[in-house]
Write an enzyme that holds these catalytic residues in place. Structure first.
Site, PDB file in Angstrom:
ATOM      1  N   CYS A 102      51.794  22.216 -13.193  1.00  0.00           N
ATOM      2  CA  CYS A 102      52.085  22.602 -14.648  1.00  0.00           C
ATOM      3  C   CYS A 102      52.937  23.814 -14.797  1.00  0.00           C
ATOM      4  O   CYS A 102      53.823  23.709 -15.763  1.00  0.00           O
ATOM      5  CB  CYS A 102      50.900  22.828 -15.319  1.00  0.00           C
ATOM      6  SG  CYS A 102      49.335  21.976 -15.038  1.00  0.00           S
ATOM      7  N   ASP A 103      52.734  24.701 -14.052  1.00  0.00           N
ATOM      8  CA  ASP A 103      53.503  26.052 -14.263  1.00  0.00           C
ATOM      9  C   ASP A 103      54.359  26.588 -13.252  1.00  0.00           C
ATOM     10  O   ASP A 103      54.967  27.644 -13.479  1.00  0.00           O
ATOM     11  CB  ASP A 103      52.336  27.424 -14.592  1.00  0.00           C
ATOM     12  CG  ASP A 103      51.351  26.871 -15.850  1.00  0.00           C
ATOM     13  OD1 ASP A 103      51.786  26.152 -16.476  1.00  0.00           O
ATOM     14  OD2 ASP A 103      50.054  27.088 -15.755  1.00  0.00           O
ATOM     15  N   CYS A 153      47.045  25.742 -12.259  1.00  0.00           N
ATOM     16  CA  CYS A 153      47.846  24.461 -11.921  1.00  0.00           C
ATOM     17  C   CYS A 153      49.432  24.785 -11.572  1.00  0.00           C
ATOM     18  O   CYS A 153      50.026  25.213 -12.474  1.00  0.00           O
ATOM     19  CB  CYS A 153      47.811  23.745 -13.340  1.00  0.00           C
ATOM     20  SG  CYS A 153      48.484  22.149 -13.006  1.00  0.00           S
TER      21      CYS A 153
END
Ligand code: NDP
Length: 313
Positions: free
Chosen positions: A140-141, A137
């Site tokens: 997300c990261d 992701c």
């Protein structure tokens, strides 16, 4: 022992399919209970900007859209709860469900909208560097990879989306594509191919990853098994998987027909499964389109079918 709760309509999952089903079911007075599952808001909470949902000409973030759908469902009385359905028995009506391994619910009807989960390549190194450079992701990261070097595996729309997102943060993004073309839609393909920070490695597969504690690079092979096979390494800080998804249908498989990849089979043009009263909507039943708008539409269909099913008594 906790008493068994009885509901008319249970909705499992909180992506666009689940929330849309909850909006329709609550407006039809079916008093739906929705369990959000492991990832409240579903996969769209990990996407950046949704540009193709009708009605949002300037786009909307996935998180904002899911918050709005939830608010809309709650406005009409849907009972939205944290919790994961951990077991079920669909062999008789009412259907029985266990929430978080302890609470019991009996439901006259159920809408399964549990979505799908990102796939990994299956290399032992993916687990070794999980949280230390390996992710599925970018949204997300990606933040952790500002000005660093990253790679995205895959050649579909998701991979292009992840690569473009990372290109906005990272110093450089490789795309590791096993074929000699990108299968993504034309607009995504062009954006990716023309981006100065993205380098596409076609005909290339990943053999392994390396690094002391954190990821430092990947071992790759180009033209594997061909006379011109070539093995080489790239130095990377982040390795992002975007190679498709697995439907979250495991706990239902003993009862429902699924295809060879685990997608729940429904009667064409409906959300009906092989069991009357059990409906499936969104990505868990859709190997073909997998769009927010098609998931929402199937959630709507499922709620209308629940209403008709309950009316027939
Ligand atoms: P896709 O199935 O479309 O693409 C998966 C990609 O990963 C392909 O390039 C595939 O290669 C590659 N791949 C699969 N397994 C491996 C493996 N073991 N090793 C290396 N590469 C592998 O999945 P997506 O998640 O990209 O998209 C799913 C659906 O969602 C599509 O319909 C897509 O259009 C849609 N989508 C739409 C978006 C949008 O409209 N903005 C955004 C994201 C998704 P190969 O081509 O060789 O099979």
């Amino acid at each position: 022992m906790m008493a068994t709760e009885k509901v008319k309509c249970l909705i499992i999952g909180s992506g666009p399919a689940g929330y849309t089903a909850a909006i329709y079911a609550s407006r039809a007075n079916l008093e739906p209970v929705l369990y959000e599952g492991m990832q409240p808001g579903g996969q769209l909470t990990t996407t950046s900007e949704i540009e193709n949902f009708p009605g949002y000409p300037s786009g909307i973030s996935g998180l904002d859209m899911m918050d709005e759908l939830k608010t809309q469902a709650e406005r009409f009385g849907a009972d939205i709860r944290h919790g994961v359905v951990t077991a079920c028995n669909l062999s008789e009506s009412p259907f029985q469900f266990t929430i978080d391994g302890e609470k019991s619910i009996d439901a006259k009807t159920v809408i399964i909208s549990t979505g799908a989960t990102a796939k990994y390549l299956g290399l032992p190194d993916e687990a070794k560097y999980s949280g230390k450079g390996v992710s599925a992701c970018a949204v997300c990261d990606g933040f952790f990879y500002r000005k660093k070097i990253t790679a995205v595996v895959g050649g579909g729309d998701s991979a292009c989306e992840e690569a473009l997102y990372l290109a906005g943060l990272a110093a450089k993004v490789y795309m590791i594509v096993r074929k000699n073309y990108l299968r993504a839609s034309q607009v995504m393909r062009e954006r990716t191919l023309n981006h100065p920070k993205i380098e596409i490695l076609f005909n290339t597969n990943t053999l392994g990853l390396f690094g002391d504690t954190f990821l430092e690079g990947a071992h790759l092979v180009r033209y594997a098994g061909e006379p011109n096979e070539e093995r080489f390494d790239i130095a990377i800080d982040g390795f992002f998987l975007a190679i498709g998804h697995k439907p979250n249908s495991d706990i239902f498989k003993n009862y429902l027909d699924t295809d060879e990849n685990g997608y729940i089979k429904t009667v064409w043009g409906t959300t009906r499964t092989t069991i009357p009263g059990v409906f499936a909507a969104g990505d868990v039943a859709d190997p073909n389109y997998r769009q927010a708008v098609t998931a929402a539409a199937s959630g709507c269909i499922a709620a209308i079918e629940v209403e008709r099913f309950l009316m027939r008594g």
